[in-house]
Motif scaffolding. Structure first.
Motif, mmCIF file in Angstrom:
data_model
loop_
_atom_site.group_PDB
_atom_site.id
_atom_site.type_symbol
_atom_site.label_atom_id
_atom_site.label_comp_id
_atom_site.label_asym_id
_atom_site.label_seq_id
_atom_site.Cartn_x
_atom_site.Cartn_y
_atom_site.Cartn_z
ATOM 1 N N MET A 1 20.531 77.831 -56.530
ATOM 2 C CA MET A 1 19.802 76.684 -56.036
ATOM 3 C C MET A 1 18.971 76.124 -57.186
ATOM 4 O O MET A 1 18.339 76.863 -57.932
ATOM 5 N N SER A 2 18.975 74.838 -57.321
ATOM 6 C CA SER A 2 18.232 74.236 -58.414
ATOM 7 C C SER A 2 16.730 74.300 -58.138
ATOM 8 O O SER A 2 16.278 74.413 -57.001
ATOM 9 N N GLU A 3 15.981 74.221 -59.190
ATOM 10 C CA GLU A 3 14.530 74.294 -59.072
ATOM 11 C C GLU A 3 13.972 73.083 -58.325
ATOM 12 O O GLU A 3 12.991 73.196 -57.582
ATOM 13 N N ASP A 4 14.598 71.916 -58.509
ATOM 14 C CA ASP A 4 14.143 70.715 -57.813
ATOM 15 C C ASP A 4 14.322 70.848 -56.304
ATOM 16 O O ASP A 4 13.437 70.449 -55.535
#
Length: 70
Positions: A1-4
């Protein structure tokens, strides 16, 4: 999962908790008669809705958004 995506989900969870607390507080003020704009039964509804939004909805969303095990 991306940090954003994780940051966005965190913000959504905190916003749900905050708005739930505000609804519950307004509901309590209506029930206590400090706010005369709404009848007392509406204060009870606001309080119940705020408690659900603050205590039940965030864990459901967090569980739904949880990453699957590798």
């Amino acid at each position: 999962m991306s940090e954003d995506l994780a940051r966005q989900r965190f913000i959504v969870l905190q916003a749900m908790r905050l708005t739930g607390a505000v609804f519950a507080l307004i509901g309590l003020l209506v029930i206590a008669g400090k706010i005369d704009l709404l009848p007392q039964w509406a204060g009870g509804v606001l309080f119940a809705m705020g408690m659900v939004e603050m205590l039940i909805v965030p864990p459901i969303l967090a569980r739904r958004w949880k990453s699957p095990p590798p």
